[in-house]
Design a protein around this motif. Sequence first.
Motif, mmCIF file in Angstrom:
data_model
loop_
_atom_site.group_PDB
_atom_site.id
_atom_site.type_symbol
_atom_site.label_atom_id
_atom_site.label_comp_id
_atom_site.label_asym_id
_atom_site.label_seq_id
_atom_site.Cartn_x
_atom_site.Cartn_y
_atom_site.Cartn_z
ATOM 1 N N LEU A 1 4.687 16.744 1.589
ATOM 2 C CA LEU A 1 3.491 15.914 1.420
ATOM 3 C C LEU A 1 2.879 16.080 0.032
ATOM 4 C CD1 LEU A 1 1.872 16.284 4.947
ATOM 5 C CD2 LEU A 1 3.142 14.322 4.023
ATOM 6 N N ARG A 2 2.921 17.277 -0.517
ATOM 7 C CA ARG A 2 2.434 17.487 -1.883
ATOM 8 C C ARG A 2 3.259 16.688 -2.884
ATOM 9 N NH1 ARG A 2 1.769 23.732 -2.981
ATOM 10 N NH2 ARG A 2 0.869 24.168 -0.967
ATOM 11 N N CYS A 3 4.567 16.684 -2.675
ATOM 12 C CA CYS A 3 5.455 15.913 -3.549
ATOM 13 C C CYS A 3 5.130 14.419 -3.460
ATOM 14 C CB CYS A 3 6.902 16.177 -3.170
ATOM 15 S SG CYS A 3 8.090 15.381 -4.256
ATOM 16 N N ILE A 4 4.945 13.918 -2.249
ATOM 17 C CA ILE A 4 4.573 12.513 -2.047
ATOM 18 C C ILE A 4 3.272 12.202 -2.784
ATOM 19 C CG2 ILE A 4 3.763 10.849 -0.311
ATOM 20 C CD1 ILE A 4 6.746 11.192 -0.229
ATOM 21 N N ASP A 5 2.285 13.086 -2.669
ATOM 22 C CA ASP A 5 1.008 12.892 -3.364
ATOM 23 C C ASP A 5 1.197 12.823 -4.873
ATOM 24 O OD1 ASP A 5 -0.410 12.820 -0.996
ATOM 25 O OD2 ASP A 5 -1.066 14.918 -1.122
ATOM 26 N N GLN A 6 2.077 13.667 -5.409
ATOM 27 C CA GLN A 6 2.309 13.665 -6.855
ATOM 28 C C GLN A 6 2.966 12.369 -7.318
ATOM 29 O OE1 GLN A 6 4.479 17.225 -7.760
ATOM 30 N NE2 GLN A 6 2.744 18.553 -7.275
ATOM 31 N N TYR A 7 3.947 11.880 -6.558
ATOM 32 C CA TYR A 7 4.576 10.610 -6.941
ATOM 33 C C TYR A 7 3.604 9.442 -6.783
ATOM 34 C CZ TYR A 7 9.146 12.712 -7.610
ATOM 35 O OH TYR A 7 10.194 13.455 -8.098
ATOM 36 N N THR A 8 2.742 9.507 -5.794
ATOM 37 C CA THR A 8 1.723 8.465 -5.619
ATOM 38 C C THR A 8 0.768 8.459 -6.811
ATOM 39 O OG1 THR A 8 1.875 8.634 -3.217
ATOM 40 C CG2 THR A 8 -0.123 7.619 -4.107
ATOM 41 N N ALA A 9 0.339 9.629 -7.241
ATOM 42 C CA ALA A 9 -0.568 9.731 -8.391
ATOM 43 C C ALA A 9 0.080 9.187 -9.664
ATOM 44 C CB ALA A 9 -0.994 11.178 -8.595
ATOM 45 N N ARG A 10 1.416 9.294 -9.753
ATOM 46 C CA ARG A 10 2.148 8.789 -10.914
ATOM 47 C C ARG A 10 2.564 7.334 -10.732
ATOM 48 N NH1 ARG A 10 6.526 13.304 -11.505
ATOM 49 N NH2 ARG A 10 7.330 11.908 -13.092
ATOM 50 N N GLN A 11 2.067 6.702 -9.690
ATOM 51 C CA GLN A 11 2.259 5.274 -9.385
ATOM 52 C C GLN A 11 3.713 4.897 -9.154
ATOM 53 O OE1 GLN A 11 0.108 3.317 -12.556
ATOM 54 N NE2 GLN A 11 -1.796 3.486 -11.416
ATOM 55 N N TYR A 12 4.432 5.755 -8.452
ATOM 56 C CA TYR A 12 5.789 5.413 -8.015
ATOM 57 C C TYR A 12 5.677 4.489 -6.814
ATOM 58 C CZ TYR A 12 8.565 8.636 -10.875
ATOM 59 O OH TYR A 12 9.211 9.269 -11.898
ATOM 60 N N ARG A 13 6.648 3.600 -6.659
ATOM 61 C CA ARG A 13 6.698 2.727 -5.489
ATOM 62 C C ARG A 13 7.560 3.397 -4.426
ATOM 63 N NH1 ARG A 13 9.522 -2.027 -6.534
ATOM 64 N NH2 ARG A 13 10.517 -0.991 -8.240
ATOM 65 N N TYR A 14 7.337 3.035 -3.180
ATOM 66 C CA TYR A 14 8.085 3.604 -2.053
ATOM 67 C C TYR A 14 8.897 2.524 -1.375
ATOM 68 C CZ TYR A 14 5.205 7.661 -2.804
ATOM 69 O OH TYR A 14 4.607 8.730 -3.370
ATOM 70 N N GLN A 15 10.074 2.917 -0.883
ATOM 71 C CA GLN A 15 10.895 1.998 -0.097
ATOM 72 C C GLN A 15 11.631 2.777 0.950
ATOM 73 O OE1 GLN A 15 13.532 0.085 -2.858
ATOM 74 N NE2 GLN A 15 15.023 1.702 -2.743
ATOM 75 N N ASP B 1 14.191 7.785 -8.065
ATOM 76 C CA ASP B 1 14.750 7.129 -9.244
ATOM 77 C C ASP B 1 13.646 7.089 -10.304
ATOM 78 O OD1 ASP B 1 15.643 5.424 -11.244
ATOM 79 O OD2 ASP B 1 16.602 4.049 -9.835
ATOM 80 N N PRO B 2 13.675 8.033 -11.277
ATOM 81 C CA PRO B 2 12.601 8.082 -12.272
ATOM 82 C C PRO B 2 12.618 6.916 -13.261
ATOM 83 C CG PRO B 2 14.270 9.737 -12.750
ATOM 84 C CD PRO B 2 14.643 9.099 -11.448
ATOM 85 N N VAL B 3 13.751 6.272 -13.423
ATOM 86 C CA VAL B 3 13.836 5.131 -14.345
ATOM 87 C C VAL B 3 13.097 3.931 -13.756
ATOM 88 C CG1 VAL B 3 15.398 3.523 -15.494
ATOM 89 C CG2 VAL B 3 16.000 5.950 -15.344
ATOM 90 N N ARG B 4 13.391 3.627 -12.494
ATOM 91 C CA ARG B 4 12.732 2.486 -11.833
ATOM 92 C C ARG B 4 11.422 2.887 -11.157
ATOM 93 N NH1 ARG B 4 16.597 -0.390 -7.920
ATOM 94 N NH2 ARG B 4 16.653 1.694 -7.067
ATOM 95 N N ARG B 5 11.112 4.197 -11.169
ATOM 96 C CA ARG B 5 9.889 4.748 -10.570
ATOM 97 C C ARG B 5 9.795 4.379 -9.084
ATOM 98 N NH1 ARG B 5 6.245 6.723 -14.267
ATOM 99 N NH2 ARG B 5 4.502 6.241 -12.925
ATOM 100 N N ILE B 6 10.872 4.709 -8.354
ATOM 101 C CA ILE B 6 10.943 4.409 -6.922
ATOM 102 C C ILE B 6 11.276 5.679 -6.156
ATOM 103 C CG2 ILE B 6 12.252 3.169 -5.150
ATOM 104 C CD1 ILE B 6 12.676 0.937 -7.176
#
Length: 54
Positions: A40-54, A14-19
Amino acid sequence: METPAYPLWELWVDPVRRIVSFHPEAGSQYLAFHSRELFLRCIDQYTARQYRYQ
């Protein structure tokens, strides 16, 4: 339903809520990976962009 012969890693983003979710989430974009490395590369990219995980 047939089980694929290869592993499948899934994300809902969800790019709006960054989740990033590891389960279906209404209003989120579905992503599927057949390669663990790409997942794993995708996960790293979202982590670098400060997305939250649930």
